[in-house]
Design an enzyme around this catalytic site. Structure first.
Site, short mmCIF file in Angstrom:
data_model
loop_
_atom_site.label_atom_id
_atom_site.label_comp_id
_atom_site.label_asym_id
_atom_site.label_seq_id
_atom_site.Cartn_x
_atom_site.Cartn_y
_atom_site.Cartn_z
N ASP A 84 -1.97 4.00 1.85
CA ASP A 84 -3.15 3.75 2.68
C ASP A 84 -3.00 4.28 4.10
OD1 ASP A 84 -1.20 1.88 3.29
OD2 ASP A 84 -2.33 0.16 2.58
N ASN A 119 -2.86 -12.73 1.81
CA ASN A 119 -4.01 -13.09 0.95
C ASN A 119 -3.90 -12.42 -0.43
OD1 ASN A 119 -4.52 -10.43 1.53
ND2 ASN A 119 -6.50 -10.78 2.55
N HIS A 173 -3.29 -9.21 -0.99
CA HIS A 173 -3.71 -7.80 -1.08
C HIS A 173 -2.53 -6.89 -1.38
CE1 HIS A 173 -3.14 -7.31 3.54
NE2 HIS A 173 -2.19 -6.62 2.96
N GLU A 196 -8.35 -5.70 -0.71
CA GLU A 196 -8.54 -7.09 -0.28
C GLU A 196 -9.14 -7.93 -1.41
OE1 GLU A 196 -7.42 -8.06 2.50
OE2 GLU A 196 -7.60 -6.50 4.01
C1 F6R Z 1 1.01 -1.19 3.63
C2 F6R Z 1 0.26 -1.97 2.68
C3 F6R Z 1 0.07 -3.44 2.79
C4 F6R Z 1 1.35 -4.20 3.06
C5 F6R Z 1 1.08 -5.70 3.14
C6 F6R Z 1 2.33 -6.48 3.47
O1 F6R Z 1 1.01 0.18 3.26
O2 F6R Z 1 -0.23 -1.38 1.79
O3 F6R Z 1 -0.50 -3.90 1.59
O4 F6R Z 1 2.27 -3.93 2.06
O5 F6R Z 1 0.11 -5.95 4.12
O6 F6R Z 1 2.71 -6.20 4.78
P1 F6R Z 1 4.11 -6.66 5.37
O7 F6R Z 1 5.15 -5.92 4.60
O8 F6R Z 1 4.07 -6.22 6.80
O9 F6R Z 1 4.19 -8.12 5.20
#
Ligand code: F6R
Length: 248
Positions: free
Chosen positions: A67, A136, A138, A143
């Site tokens: 992303d 959440n 995701h 989301e």
């Molecule tokens: C990042 C991504 C997000 C993160 C998620 C967890 O490329 O796709 O889905 O993997 O927000 O973030 P952290 O690792 O910072 O807790």
């Protein structure tokens, strides 16, 4: 589903890096699906160390990231391109022209999404997809509520996710982008193997629900229960709920 519970983030990162390096050694021209966020940083650090020791060669590897924020130039230090250069690509012998990140600046959003789907297709699909998980549930920027059949698409970021990411934008919500471009659940599910790094505070309940609860778009990571090759690597704290449920 395999679960590796490590005592702490450092050891979880080493296990994840071992799995990624095994993939590169077994298939030097593999396609790695990569993630940003705090979860994979330790694994990237470890991969850089092994590269510096001469233990791993990235010269034939292709990467596709999950992303990117909409509206951030690659040179912006909060863009995911910048993150990947800083934490991995600038320190290993990867051919940068084979590192792909969805375009956050292509004005035609539909085109940016279609282009990215065709990049993934032209690479021949993802061999190993690395994931983190949001509070959440995701994955990527998919989301709660996202349709499982979506390919790369534009998302409006939830308040919860924007707040979780505000720490990277001087805690100024005004600066946190409102939109992102992300691989869809369909792209993720098409990867041959999935490696989820489950680390971070306050994730134990969502991780338990994702892997032991109902499969629902309301908890996007729950779809991973339907994938036939998922490895979860996490620290003991983050995996505590899942391990307790598995023991029952
Ligand atoms: C990042 C991504 C997000 C993160 C998620 C967890 O490329 O796709 O889905 O993997 O927000 O973030 P952290 O690792 O910072 O807790």
């Amino acid at each position: 589903m395999r679960i590796y519970s490590a005592p702490d983030y450092y050891h979880a990162s080493r296990i994840a890096a071992n799995i990624i390096s095994a993939q590169v050694i077994m298939k030097p021209d593999c396609v790695l699906g990569l993630a940003t966020g705090s979860s994979p940083i330790g694994a990237y650090e470890q991969l850089v160390r092994w590269y510096e020791k001469g233990d791993i060669d990235f010269s034939e590897v292709t990467t596709v990231n999950l992303d990117e924020y909409r509206g951030l130039e690659e040179s912006n230090d909060q863009s995911y391109r910048y993150f990947m250069n800083e934490h991995l690509f600038d320190h290993i012998n990867i051919d940068k022209s084979r590192t792909h990140i969805p375009s956050g600046t292509e004005p035609d959003a539909e085109k940016a999404c279609a282009d990215y789907d065709s990049v993934i297709q032209k690479c021949g699909g993802v061999d190993l997809q690395l994931l983190g998980i949001g509070h959440n549930g995701h994955i990527g920027f998919n989301e709660p509520g996202v349709a499982f059949e979506k390919g790369t698409h534009i998302v409006s970021l939830s308040e919860n996710t924007r707040q979780a990411n505000a720490r990277f934008f001087d805690n100024d919500m005004q600066k946190v982008p409102a939109y992102a471009i992300t691989m869809g659940i369909k792209n993720v599910m098409q990867a041959k193997k999935i490696l989820l790094i489950a680390c971070g505070e306050g994730k134990e309940e969502i991780i338990k629900q994702a892997f032991t609860g109902p499969i629902t778009p309301e908890l996007p990571a729950s779809v991973l229960q339907l994938h036939n090759d998922v490895t979860i690597v996490g620290d003991r704290m983050a995996l505590s709920g899942l391990m307790a449920a598995a023991d029952r």
